[in-house]
Design a protein around this motif. Structure first.
Motif, PDB file in Angstrom:
ATOM      1  N   UNK A 108      35.252  19.178  65.893  1.00 32.65           N
ATOM      2  CA  UNK A 108      35.209  18.092  66.862  1.00 32.65           C
ATOM      3  C   UNK A 108      34.594  16.834  66.254  1.00 32.65           C
ATOM      4  N   UNK A 109      33.637  17.012  65.377  1.00 39.04           N
ATOM      5  CA  UNK A 109      32.984  15.879  64.728  1.00 39.04           C
ATOM      6  C   UNK A 109      33.755  15.410  63.487  1.00 39.04           C
ATOM      7  N   UNK A 110      34.831  16.137  63.149  1.00 40.32           N
ATOM      8  CA  UNK A 110      35.662  15.836  61.980  1.00 40.32           C
ATOM      9  C   UNK A 110      34.846  15.882  60.688  1.00 40.32           C
ATOM     10  N   UNK A 111      33.962  16.893  60.580  1.00 42.75           N
ATOM     11  CA  UNK A 111      33.112  17.055  59.392  1.00 42.75           C
ATOM     12  C   UNK A 111      33.103  18.519  58.952  1.00 42.75           C
ATOM     13  N   UNK A 112      34.291  19.126  58.833  1.00 46.73           N
ATOM     14  CA  UNK A 112      34.346  20.540  58.439  1.00 46.73           C
ATOM     15  C   UNK A 112      33.716  20.799  57.076  1.00 46.73           C
ATOM     16  N   UNK A 113      33.734  19.808  56.199  1.00 42.97           N
ATOM     17  CA  UNK A 113      33.129  20.003  54.877  1.00 42.97           C
ATOM     18  C   UNK A 113      31.622  20.223  54.951  1.00 42.97           C
ATOM     19  N   UNK A 114      31.010  19.890  56.084  1.00 41.70           N
ATOM     20  CA  UNK A 114      29.570  20.085  56.273  1.00 41.70           C
ATOM     21  C   UNK A 114      29.262  21.236  57.227  1.00 41.70           C
ATOM     22  N   UNK A 115      30.267  22.036  57.578  1.00 47.53           N
ATOM     23  CA  UNK A 115      30.104  23.093  58.570  1.00 47.53           C
ATOM     24  C   UNK A 115      29.046  24.109  58.154  1.00 47.53           C
ATOM     25  N   UNK A 116      28.212  24.482  59.134  1.00 46.21           N
ATOM     26  CA  UNK A 116      27.144  25.446  58.864  1.00 46.21           C
ATOM     27  C   UNK A 116      27.375  26.775  59.576  1.00 46.21           C
ATOM     28  N   UNK A 117      28.623  27.050  59.986  1.00 39.54           N
ATOM     29  CA  UNK A 117      28.890  28.328  60.625  1.00 39.54           C
ATOM     30  C   UNK A 117      28.700  29.445  59.583  1.00 39.54           C
ATOM     31  N   UNK A 118      28.580  30.667  60.072  1.00 34.68           N
ATOM     32  CA  UNK A 118      28.287  31.785  59.168  1.00 34.68           C
ATOM     33  C   UNK A 118      29.369  31.987  58.102  1.00 34.68           C
ATOM     34  N   UNK A 119      30.639  31.782  58.434  1.00 30.58           N
ATOM     35  CA  UNK A 119      31.706  32.005  57.455  1.00 30.58           C
ATOM     36  C   UNK A 119      31.778  30.877  56.419  1.00 30.58           C
TER      37      UNK A 119
END
Length: 163
Positions: free
Chosen positions: A145-156
């Motif tokens: 939603x924030x268009x920042x998947x490269x900074x994603x902190x999800x477990x995977x």
């Protein structure tokens, strides 16, 4: 089983949103929200209909796993800026209504090893591993939603960055 009854019509206990809150409709299938999903399907799993997936995602995001702070801005602030609305400092609370799913992701029912009951898992992450809870998938959705998947902190994503 009752004949003629949709088995997916059973929903989790759902608390209707407080419509005094600002409601943001979010269509994650819109190309502007980059999806990294790669759902290739799995013959051992039963795909859950998309309307059920949307319902579970909306409920989970709003009631259980709402991520509010990211880089000093809440999601409500980011959404207000994108929609051209002003956000008062005391108007931080909002309701997110998902109207479209991210491309390449699917919700599947998986039989438990005991043979009693099912678990719902989200399939489609580029690592090939499933999200075992909707809450963990909500973190990934937040970064979409924030268009920042490269900074994603999800477990995977965190595991993938460590490899």
């Amino acid at each position: 089983a009752n004949p003629g009854v949709d088995p997916w019509s059973y929903q989790l206990p759902y608390r209707y949103p407080d419509f005094s809150l600002q409601v943001y409709d979010f269509d994650l299938s819109d190309p502007v929200y980059h999806s990294d999903g790669r759902d290739l399907g799995n013959s051992d799993l039963i795909r859950v209909p998309d309307h059920v997936f949307l319902s579970h995602l909306t409920e989970c995001y709003n009631l259980k796993a709402k991520v509010t702070i990211y880089s000093g801005k809440s999601l409500a602030q980011v959404l207000a800026l994108k929609s051209g609305q002003e956000l008062n400092s005391n108007d931080e609370d909002h309701y997110t209504n998902f109207i479209g799913l991210p491309r390449g992701y699917g919700l599947y029912a998986k039989a438990r090893p005991s043979g009693i009951g099912i678990d719902l898992i989200v399939v489609g992450h580029p690592t090939g591993r499933p999200y075992l809870t909707m809450e963990s998938f909500c973190v990934h959705v937040h970064y979409m939603m924030l268009e920042t998947l490269d900074e994603c902190s999800c477990e995977l994503c965190t595991v993938a960055k460590e490899l």
